[in-house]
Motif scaffolding. Structure first.
Motif, mmCIF file in Angstrom:
data_model
loop_
_atom_site.group_PDB
_atom_site.id
_atom_site.type_symbol
_atom_site.label_atom_id
_atom_site.label_comp_id
_atom_site.label_asym_id
_atom_site.label_seq_id
_atom_site.Cartn_x
_atom_site.Cartn_y
_atom_site.Cartn_z
ATOM 1 N N ARG A 88 0.931 3.993 -3.045
ATOM 2 C CA ARG A 88 0.692 5.416 -2.756
ATOM 3 C C ARG A 88 1.848 6.282 -3.255
ATOM 4 O O ARG A 88 1.627 7.322 -3.860
ATOM 5 N N THR A 133 -4.761 13.244 0.587
ATOM 6 C CA THR A 133 -5.200 11.879 0.870
ATOM 7 C C THR A 133 -4.039 10.891 0.917
ATOM 8 O O THR A 133 -3.927 10.098 1.849
ATOM 9 N N LEU A 134 -3.161 10.940 -0.099
ATOM 10 C CA LEU A 134 -2.071 9.957 -0.194
ATOM 11 C C LEU A 134 -0.783 10.432 0.466
ATOM 12 O O LEU A 134 0.064 9.627 0.820
ATOM 13 N N THR A 140 0.836 -1.202 0.000
ATOM 14 C CA THR A 140 0.000 0.000 0.000
ATOM 15 C C THR A 140 0.869 1.250 0.000
ATOM 16 O O THR A 140 0.614 2.193 -0.757
ATOM 17 N N LEU A 172 -3.758 -1.486 -7.763
ATOM 18 C CA LEU A 172 -4.583 -0.482 -7.090
ATOM 19 C C LEU A 172 -5.483 -1.048 -6.003
ATOM 20 O O LEU A 172 -5.989 -0.296 -5.169
ATOM 21 N N GLU A 216 -9.230 6.260 -1.169
ATOM 22 C CA GLU A 216 -8.012 6.638 -1.888
ATOM 23 C C GLU A 216 -8.120 6.288 -3.369
ATOM 24 O O GLU A 216 -7.682 7.059 -4.230
ATOM 25 N N GLN A 217 -8.708 5.147 -3.674
ATOM 26 C CA GLN A 217 -8.918 4.777 -5.079
ATOM 27 C C GLN A 217 -9.763 5.826 -5.783
ATOM 28 O O GLN A 217 -9.470 6.222 -6.914
ATOM 29 N N HIS A 270 -4.610 -2.452 -3.482
ATOM 30 C CA HIS A 270 -3.957 -2.234 -2.194
ATOM 31 C C HIS A 270 -4.418 -0.947 -1.517
ATOM 32 O O HIS A 270 -4.255 -0.794 -0.310
ATOM 33 N N LEU A 271 -4.981 -0.029 -2.276
ATOM 34 C CA LEU A 271 -5.433 1.232 -1.706
ATOM 35 C C LEU A 271 -6.838 1.083 -1.127
ATOM 36 O O LEU A 271 -7.677 0.386 -1.702
#
Length: 164
Positions: free
Chosen positions: A16, A122-123, A12, A66, A73-74, A68-69
């Motif tokens: 990111r 966010t990230l 993750t 993706l 967040e996606q 993993h997010l």
């Protein structure tokens, strides 16, 4: 089981960071090339300078990467790249003259900037090549050269009065 959770957490973090790096690169190129893109478009009638500025690695990311997010967040990542894609689509198919294309760019660029702010919030910022994480902050200065002393805010510039 603990090893798997640690591997998932590491994946993750990596996803990111890669997305944050890609987004930061797009924003840096847009800012650095914004004037030159339209001069070249006007002179050469080539869309390539505009399109290459929007080059992204995100297009090669897969659901496997993706996933993993977290879901929020996606969505934020998808929104940023959707804004970039709107500009790419416009650059690819516009029949506008360079001055109109530049005006449309300003509008679409503002949307990308806002989406990028949300993405960074966010990230987080990407890790820099020297291994440090970049964060937004205010400029500070030391009152003297002793590193153990506390930091103080640099004084704000004086505003000029109309009579100055």
């Amino acid at each position: 089981m603990a090893r798997r959770k640690k591997a998932d957490a590491e994946a993750t973090i990596r996803v990111r960071n890669l997305i944050a790096l890609d987004a930061a690169n797009i924003m840096r190129r847009l800012e650095a090339r914004r004037g030159e893109m339209f001069a070249l478009f006007s002179r050469l009638r080539s869309r390539e300078p505009m399109l290459s500025t929007l080059a992204t690695r995100y297009a090669t990311a897969t659901f496997h990467d993706l996933v993993h997010l977290p879901v929020h967040e996606q969505s934020v990542v998808d929104h940023f790249y959707e804004c970039v894609d709107a500009l790419r689509w416009y650059f690819t198919y516009t029949e506008d003259m360079p001055s109109t294309a530049q005006q449309t760019f300003v509008t679409l660029h503002r949307r990308i900037e806002e989406a990028h702010r949300k993405l960074v919030a966010t990230l987080g910022h990407p890790v820099s090549p020297d291994g440090t994480t970049v964060v937004e902050g205010e400029v500070l200065r030391r009152e003297d050269s002793n590193p153990s002393d506390s930091l103080v805010h640099a004084p704000a510039p004086r505003k000029r009065r109309a009579s100055d």
